[in-house]
Design a protein around this motif. Sequence first.
Motif, PDB file in Angstrom:
ATOM      1  N   ASP A   1       4.239  -6.195 -14.416  1.00  0.00           N
ATOM      2  CA  ASP A   1       3.859  -6.871 -15.252  1.00  0.00           C
ATOM      3  C   ASP A   1       2.867  -7.663 -14.442  1.00  0.00           C
ATOM      4  O   ASP A   1       3.006  -8.367 -13.510  1.00  0.00           O
ATOM      5  CB  ASP A   1       4.538  -7.775 -16.286  1.00  0.00           C
ATOM      6  N   LEU A   2       1.571  -7.631 -14.974  1.00  0.00           N
ATOM      7  CA  LEU A   2       0.642  -8.113 -13.836  1.00  0.00           C
ATOM      8  C   LEU A   2       0.051  -9.405 -14.547  1.00  0.00           C
ATOM      9  O   LEU A   2      -0.291  -9.601 -15.750  1.00  0.00           O
ATOM     10  CB  LEU A   2      -0.764  -7.227 -13.754  1.00  0.00           C
ATOM     11  N   ASP A   3      -0.036 -10.610 -13.694  1.00  0.00           N
ATOM     12  CA  ASP A   3      -0.589 -11.883 -14.117  1.00  0.00           C
ATOM     13  C   ASP A   3      -2.092 -12.005 -14.192  1.00  0.00           C
ATOM     14  O   ASP A   3      -2.778 -12.420 -15.277  1.00  0.00           O
ATOM     15  CB  ASP A   3      -0.320 -13.079 -13.174  1.00  0.00           C
ATOM     16  N   LEU A   4      -2.847 -11.126 -13.323  1.00  0.00           N
ATOM     17  CA  LEU A   4      -4.230 -11.050 -13.230  1.00  0.00           C
ATOM     18  C   LEU A   4      -4.845  -9.713 -12.536  1.00  0.00           C
ATOM     19  O   LEU A   4      -4.040  -9.444 -11.546  1.00  0.00           O
ATOM     20  CB  LEU A   4      -4.600 -12.413 -12.535  1.00  0.00           C
ATOM     21  N   VAL A   5      -5.790  -9.226 -13.208  1.00  0.00           N
ATOM     22  CA  VAL A   5      -6.566  -7.933 -12.589  1.00  0.00           C
ATOM     23  C   VAL A   5      -7.944  -8.440 -12.182  1.00  0.00           C
ATOM     24  O   VAL A   5      -8.657  -8.940 -13.050  1.00  0.00           O
ATOM     25  CB  VAL A   5      -6.433  -6.969 -13.655  1.00  0.00           C
ATOM     26  N   LEU A   6      -8.012  -8.187 -10.861  1.00  0.00           N
ATOM     27  CA  LEU A   6      -9.390  -8.477 -10.433  1.00  0.00           C
ATOM     28  C   LEU A   6     -10.177  -7.492 -10.227  1.00  0.00           C
ATOM     29  O   LEU A   6      -9.874  -6.337  -9.524  1.00  0.00           O
ATOM     30  CB  LEU A   6      -9.375  -9.412  -9.049  1.00  0.00           C
ATOM     31  N   GLY A   7     -11.550  -7.455 -10.262  1.00  0.00           N
ATOM     32  CA  GLY A   7     -12.408  -6.370 -10.138  1.00  0.00           C
ATOM     33  C   GLY A   7     -13.853  -7.009  -9.432  1.00  0.00           C
ATOM     34  O   GLY A   7     -14.091  -8.337  -9.907  1.00  0.00           O
ATOM     35  N   ASN A   8     -14.551  -6.343  -8.831  1.00  0.00           N
ATOM     36  CA  ASN A   8     -15.804  -6.832  -8.200  1.00  0.00           C
ATOM     37  C   ASN A   8     -16.934  -6.082  -8.903  1.00  0.00           C
ATOM     38  O   ASN A   8     -16.820  -5.061  -9.626  1.00  0.00           O
ATOM     39  CB  ASN A   8     -15.649  -7.067  -6.973  1.00  0.00           C
TER      40      ASN A   8
END
Length: 98
Positions: A28-35
């Motif tokens: 389970d992911l808390d936050l997904v970052l993309g640029n």
Amino acid sequence: MGMTMTQKILAAHAGLDHVEAGQLIEADLDLVLGNDITSPVAIKEMEKMNVNGVFHKDKIALVPDHFRSCRTRISNRRSTANVCANLHAVTKSQIILK
């Protein structure tokens, strides 16, 4: 042997007692970052898969970090604005740039 702090975090988010290097897990992911480079690619792939939305709209953040000199800044801002518009359309979430 005990687990590192990172392994403990990953194990907790995967619901496992133990994880080790090289192991594939689903977590389970808390936050997904993309640029501003990777997000357009991800958005296009999601569109190809006919995905309507994301796993959790409030757990996605776009980090525009590829700005360079003043000469390219206007072009980069337009590109980032396009990425944000596409990301908003896919995620149905608000994107805030500062």
